[in-house]
Each structure stands twice: as C-alpha cells, then as structure tokens.
Design a protein around this motif. Structure first.
Motif, mmCIF file in Angstrom:
data_model
loop_
_atom_site.group_PDB
_atom_site.id
_atom_site.type_symbol
_atom_site.label_atom_id
_atom_site.label_comp_id
_atom_site.label_asym_id
_atom_site.label_seq_id
_atom_site.Cartn_x
_atom_site.Cartn_y
_atom_site.Cartn_z
ATOM 1 N N SER A 164 10.441 -15.998 -3.699
ATOM 2 C CA SER A 164 10.773 -15.176 -4.949
ATOM 3 C C SER A 164 9.677 -15.324 -5.890
ATOM 4 C CB SER A 164 12.270 -15.912 -5.328
ATOM 5 O OG SER A 164 13.178 -15.907 -4.566
ATOM 6 N N LEU A 165 9.029 -16.180 -5.940
ATOM 7 C CA LEU A 165 7.982 -16.509 -6.830
ATOM 8 C C LEU A 165 6.897 -15.532 -6.643
ATOM 9 C CD1 LEU A 165 6.442 -18.098 -9.234
ATOM 10 C CD2 LEU A 165 5.455 -19.545 -7.482
ATOM 11 N N GLY A 166 6.432 -15.092 -5.470
ATOM 12 C CA GLY A 166 5.697 -14.228 -4.960
ATOM 13 C C GLY A 166 5.984 -12.889 -5.559
ATOM 14 N N MET A 167 7.178 -12.466 -5.469
ATOM 15 C CA MET A 167 7.918 -11.243 -5.934
ATOM 16 C C MET A 167 7.687 -11.054 -7.307
ATOM 17 S SD MET A 167 11.395 -9.259 -4.772
ATOM 18 C CE MET A 167 12.427 -10.611 -5.676
ATOM 19 N N MET A 168 8.027 -12.400 -7.982
ATOM 20 C CA MET A 168 7.836 -12.140 -9.592
ATOM 21 C C MET A 168 6.531 -11.879 -10.064
ATOM 22 S SD MET A 168 10.848 -14.676 -10.774
ATOM 23 C CE MET A 168 10.422 -16.003 -9.636
ATOM 24 N N VAL A 169 5.469 -12.662 -9.492
ATOM 25 C CA VAL A 169 4.230 -13.112 -9.752
ATOM 26 C C VAL A 169 3.698 -11.398 -9.644
ATOM 27 C CG1 VAL A 169 1.863 -13.607 -9.297
ATOM 28 C CG2 VAL A 169 3.816 -15.234 -9.353
ATOM 29 N N VAL A 170 3.870 -10.958 -8.433
ATOM 30 C CA VAL A 170 3.189 -9.317 -8.179
ATOM 31 C C VAL A 170 3.959 -8.305 -8.915
ATOM 32 C CG1 VAL A 170 3.096 -7.566 -6.180
ATOM 33 C CG2 VAL A 170 2.673 -10.091 -5.746
ATOM 34 N N GLY A 171 5.196 -8.645 -9.296
ATOM 35 C CA GLY A 171 5.967 -7.741 -10.303
ATOM 36 C C GLY A 171 5.255 -7.760 -11.586
ATOM 37 N N ARG A 172 4.812 -9.120 -12.005
ATOM 38 C CA ARG A 172 4.186 -9.072 -13.377
ATOM 39 C C ARG A 172 2.740 -8.501 -13.224
ATOM 40 N NH1 ARG A 172 5.509 -9.575 -18.617
ATOM 41 N NH2 ARG A 172 4.398 -10.995 -19.797
ATOM 42 N N VAL A 173 2.085 -8.675 -12.201
ATOM 43 C CA VAL A 173 0.589 -8.289 -12.387
ATOM 44 C C VAL A 173 0.791 -6.326 -12.140
ATOM 45 C CG1 VAL A 173 -1.205 -7.856 -10.501
ATOM 46 C CG2 VAL A 173 -0.407 -10.014 -10.923
ATOM 47 N N ASN A 174 1.860 -6.096 -11.716
ATOM 48 C CA ASN A 174 2.011 -4.731 -11.587
ATOM 49 C C ASN A 174 2.208 -4.228 -12.900
ATOM 50 O OD1 ASN A 174 2.749 -2.281 -10.117
ATOM 51 N ND2 ASN A 174 4.615 -2.494 -11.511
ATOM 52 N N GLY A 175 3.221 -4.663 -13.646
ATOM 53 C CA GLY A 175 3.273 -4.486 -15.175
ATOM 54 C C GLY A 175 2.216 -4.569 -15.826
ATOM 55 N N LYS A 176 1.281 -5.701 -15.829
ATOM 56 C CA LYS A 176 0.437 -5.926 -16.968
ATOM 57 C C LYS A 176 -0.968 -5.265 -16.397
ATOM 58 C CE LYS A 176 2.344 -8.448 -20.099
ATOM 59 N NZ LYS A 176 2.335 -8.039 -21.377
ATOM 60 N N LEU A 177 -1.145 -5.225 -15.046
ATOM 61 C CA LEU A 177 -2.766 -4.934 -14.792
ATOM 62 C C LEU A 177 -2.667 -3.586 -14.035
ATOM 63 C CD1 LEU A 177 -4.035 -8.370 -13.326
ATOM 64 C CD2 LEU A 177 -4.332 -7.465 -15.765
ATOM 65 N N LEU A 178 -1.641 -3.208 -13.352
ATOM 66 C CA LEU A 178 -1.858 -1.796 -12.558
ATOM 67 C C LEU A 178 -1.241 -0.712 -13.144
ATOM 68 C CD1 LEU A 178 -0.927 -3.348 -9.039
ATOM 69 C CD2 LEU A 178 -3.128 -2.997 -9.908
ATOM 70 N N VAL A 179 -0.072 -0.795 -13.816
ATOM 71 C CA VAL A 179 0.537 0.301 -14.345
ATOM 72 C C VAL A 179 -0.389 0.636 -15.638
ATOM 73 C CG1 VAL A 179 2.409 1.077 -15.676
ATOM 74 C CG2 VAL A 179 2.856 -0.332 -13.775
ATOM 75 N N GLY A 180 -0.704 1.983 -15.736
ATOM 76 C CA GLY A 180 -1.662 2.396 -16.777
ATOM 77 C C GLY A 180 -2.895 2.725 -16.383
ATOM 78 N N ARG A 181 -3.379 1.998 -15.198
ATOM 79 C CA ARG A 181 -4.861 2.089 -14.866
ATOM 80 C C ARG A 181 -4.805 2.804 -13.327
ATOM 81 N NH1 ARG A 181 -4.080 -2.839 -17.248
ATOM 82 N NH2 ARG A 181 -5.938 -3.210 -19.046
ATOM 83 N N VAL A 182 -3.735 2.541 -12.513
ATOM 84 C CA VAL A 182 -3.662 3.105 -11.318
ATOM 85 C C VAL A 182 -2.479 4.013 -11.175
ATOM 86 C CG1 VAL A 182 -3.467 2.768 -8.695
ATOM 87 C CG2 VAL A 182 -4.740 1.286 -10.441
ATOM 88 N N ARG A 183 -2.443 5.198 -10.575
ATOM 89 C CA ARG A 183 -1.179 5.989 -10.442
ATOM 90 C C ARG A 183 -0.027 5.290 -9.732
ATOM 91 N NH1 ARG A 183 -2.759 11.543 -8.049
ATOM 92 N NH2 ARG A 183 -0.525 11.534 -7.234
ATOM 93 N N LEU A 184 1.127 5.387 -10.230
ATOM 94 C CA LEU A 184 2.219 4.659 -9.655
ATOM 95 C C LEU A 184 2.465 4.958 -8.085
ATOM 96 C CD1 LEU A 184 4.933 4.701 -12.724
ATOM 97 C CD2 LEU A 184 3.481 3.193 -12.179
ATOM 98 N N ASP A 185 2.429 6.211 -7.739
ATOM 99 C CA ASP A 185 2.750 6.376 -6.439
ATOM 100 C C ASP A 185 1.478 5.770 -5.497
ATOM 101 O OD1 ASP A 185 0.435 8.110 -7.059
ATOM 102 O OD2 ASP A 185 1.865 9.791 -7.174
ATOM 103 N N LYS A 186 0.257 5.591 -5.984
ATOM 104 C CA LYS A 186 -0.503 4.865 -5.302
ATOM 105 C C LYS A 186 -0.380 3.314 -5.123
ATOM 106 C CE LYS A 186 -4.770 7.959 -6.270
ATOM 107 N NZ LYS A 186 -6.122 7.654 -6.750
#
Length: 436
Positions: free
Chosen positions: A287-309
C-alpha cells in the motif's frame, strides 16, 4: 421566477465555480481550489466511504453468522449486497448530480447512508441486514461518484490529473485502515457497533459537506430530461470510443487490485505460511508503494510526460510482474519461497499508483458536459470488473498462487489491448466534448 433570477439567487447561496468562457471563476471556488488540504481531505473522505463500508465490517462476519444462527454464505451476502448497491447507486446518483447539482444529491445520499447504517445496527434478522446493506451501498455510492464529478468541475487537464493522484493517496489508506479499525471496535462492542461507527462517519461527512462544500455545478451547465435524458446522456458517453476505452482500462486495472485484495491473505498466510503480522507488513508495504508512486506521478510525471505514456508504462510493469509471478508460481524455478511472489505483488500494487489516477483523469477530461454520468460509468466499471476479478481468483482454487498471477496478467494484457484498440493514444485525440 425566471431561470436567470433563479441562477442569481442560487449563486448567492451556493457560489458556482468557473463559468467556462464567461469571465473566470467565482472567488469562493477559487479559494476552495487553493485550499488544497481541505478539498483533498473532504473529497478523499467521501471516496473512502465504499472501502470503509466494506472492509471495516470484515472482522465482524463470524459474529454476524453466530448472532442470527445463519450460514457463512448468508454473511457473505451482506457484503455482496453492499457491493451491488455501490455499483448500482453510482448509475443513479451520477445523472442526478448532472441535473440537480452536486450538493443536493450528495447530502441526500449521505443522510440516507446514516439511516441505513443505523438500521443495520438494529437489524433483527439476517434478511433485513442484507436489505439494509444494499440500501447502505446505494446511498454510500453518492460520496465516491460525486467526489469525482466535483474534481472535474474544479480542475482540468494537468491539474485534474495531479489532483486524482493526490486523491489516490487519501482513498488508498481506507482499505488498509478499515479492517484494523473494525477489529479495534470489536474489542469494545459487538458487530452492531461497527455500523454505529459508520453512521457517525456519515454524520461527520454530511456536516462537512453542508458547511464546507459549495455547489460546483452552475445552473447553465446542468442537464435536464429526466430518466430518458439520463439514459440518452449515458448512451452518448458510451458511444465515445475513447472515453469508453479508458473506462474499460480502468475497470480491468481494478480487476488487478480487487484480485490482489481477495487472494493475498490466503496466498501469503496459507500457502507460504507467513504469520498475520508478516502479512500485515507485506500488505502495508504494498500500500505504501502505491501511495508513493501515486505521489511521484502527481508531482513529477504529470505535466512533464503525456498521461497515456505513463499509463502504458504502468500497465507494462503490471504485465511484466504478472509474467514473472506466473513462472514462479508454476514451479519453473523450483521452490523459490515467498520472496519472489512478494516482490511481484509489490511491483503490481506500486504500478497501480500511476495507472488508476491517470485512467480516471483521461476519461473525465472528455466529459465536462456530463461529469456526474461519466463518473457513474467509471465507478460501475470499477466495481463490476473488480467483482469479476475476485470471482475468477476464487474459481481458480486454493492450491496455488497461480490463479492470482493469471488474473492479474490477463487483466493487464486486456487493459493494454483496450488502450491500443479503443483509445489509440498515438492519434493524440483532443480531449474535447464529444457530440451527443
């Protein structure tokens, strides 16, 4: 009173959000969007109603059967009824919120949820308990379906994707905390006390919504037409190939999650002999892994990499972990023990942190005109495919972890195929309002 006058009166009582293309956003809604913790906590708590209603009750199942002298299957029906209510309720509440706004259906749903929870606590027979659980699920669906619609009202594009990632952090805590909380409640009271706690949660959420959540859907964006209008809207949404594709991908991904939730206690404890404490540690780390990756997704990936990628990468990780787990559980590498299986499950659950929020965002981006109905379809697909994944794991038998690996791999492959065939991300279709 004319429609324009009615809109003016309502705007004074419950300020509307941005009037798209008509001069910007209302000051109160701007303030609400800036109040990150408040809106995140409020919508996250509403999204947590379904897992709280389902998982907090799990430790009490044996006591329920003992109280009524019923079979274990009757106790399971109380869970099935709540799950069915959650799925069906979203189809009702979503269109209602597109017609009458977000506040009124949400407040009505939460009040009925409180009444249903109290009724469960005083149910004199297992048959009535099953009926009240169905009602509880129907009413509780208002929280999760309208929470998604409110996100769509308040945010767009990258901001919406980031918010869904943050929302995942809050809502994903509920399945972990709920059984522990239920167990603690049972230390001081009988199973009926669990439903009184759920009723108290419903009262608190109702008060929070009443005081802190203004109306986010202005009159000019609401949809009329009654039942036929709602059906027409949903038919139009379903006819949008790209939207339907993301809904199906989201559903298959929840099949991965639900199969893990249903089978992991048996796999880790029964097959590999881990203690309950060891299982809790593995479950908590995942569960911690899912939360951490979700946070990384929102803070670092979204806006820099296309969502579908990002979505495609996450699904590929799940499929790869599924292949490895299939090989491990089939005995291809001999008796490897629990470590490879636990690692595969960690990769799968962590990758969900970059899949679930992005499928939500990509689907809702296409539906600013009918966010409630769209949220209902997303939610119904979630519970339908999740229940199917649970069923398939159960049908696979209890002698091996291979059924869990097969369901997760099959769901991931089906999601990838759906993404390629229906969503066709390489076409870079604009997220604009489809013609209905």
């Amino acid at each position: 009173m004319s429609r324009a006058e009615e809109a003016t009166v309502r705007s004074k009582r419950f300020p509307s959000p941005q009037a798209r293309g008509k001069g910007g956003a209302d000051d109160r809604l701007k303030k609400l969007r800036r109040t990150g913790f408040l809106i995140t906590f409020m919508l996250g708590a509403l999204s947590a109603v379904p897992p709280l209603s389902m998982d907090m009750y799990l430790p009490a199942l044996p006591d329920v059967a003992h109280t009524f002298g019923s079979s274990a299957s009757s106790g399971q029906l109380t869970l099935t009824a709540c799950l069915a209510g959650m799925a069906l309720g979203q189809l009702v509440v979503g269109p209602m919120s597109d017609r009458w706004g977000r506040r009124r259906p949400l407040l009505a749903g939460m009040l009925i949820y409180v009444v249903a929870s109290v009724s469960c606590a005083v149910a004199p027979s297992v048959e009535l308990l099953i009926g009240f659980r169905l009602l509880q699920g129907l009413a509780g669906a208002a929280g999760v379906v309208i929470a998604r619609a409110v996100v769509r009202d308040l945010y767009d594009g990258v901001e919406m994707a980031r918010f869904f990632s943050t929302l995942l952090l809050v809502s994903s805590l509920a399945p972990v905390i709920a059984p522990l909380l239920g167990g603690q409640v049972l230390r001081f009271t009988a199973w009926r006390g669990v439903f009184l706690v759920l009723a108290a949660v419903g009262v608190a959420l109702t008060a929070m919504v009443w005081r802190r959540l203004p109306e986010t859907l202005p009159l000019e964006r609401r949809r009329g037409g009654g039942v036929l209008g709602a059906l027409f809207t949903m038919r139009g949404l379903a006819a949008d190939r790209v939207f339907s594709g993301y809904v199906v991908v989201h559903g298959f991904t929840f099949g991965v999650l639900f199969s893990y939730i249903a089978a992991s206690p048996f796999v880790i404890q029964e097959l590999y002999g881990a203690s309950p404490q060891a299982f809790s540690l593995v479950y908590g780390l995942n569960s911690l892994g899912m939360m951490v990756v979700g946070r990384v997704n929102g803070k670092l990936l979204v806006g820099r990499v296309r969502l579908d990628k990002v979505l495609a990468f996450g699904l590929s990780l799940i499929a790869a972990a599924g292949v490895v787990m299939m090989l491990v559980t089939s005995g291809a590498f001999g008796d490897t023990g629990i470590v490879p299986v636990a690692c595969c499950l960690f990769v799968v659950t962590s990758a969900l942190g970059m899949v679930l929020p992005n499928t939500n965002a990509l689907a809702m981006m296409r539906t600013p005109h009918a966010a409630g109905s769209a949220s209902a379809l997303v939610g119904t697909a979630t519970y339908t495919m999740g229940a199917l994944g649970t069923l398939l794991v159960g049908l696979g038998g209890k002698g091996s972890a291979a059924p869990l690996a097969a369901v997760q791999l099959g769901s991931a492959v089906a999601a990838i195929v759906t993404l390629l065939v229906m969503c066709r991300p390489w076409e870079n279709l604009p997220a604009e309002r489809p013609k209905h």
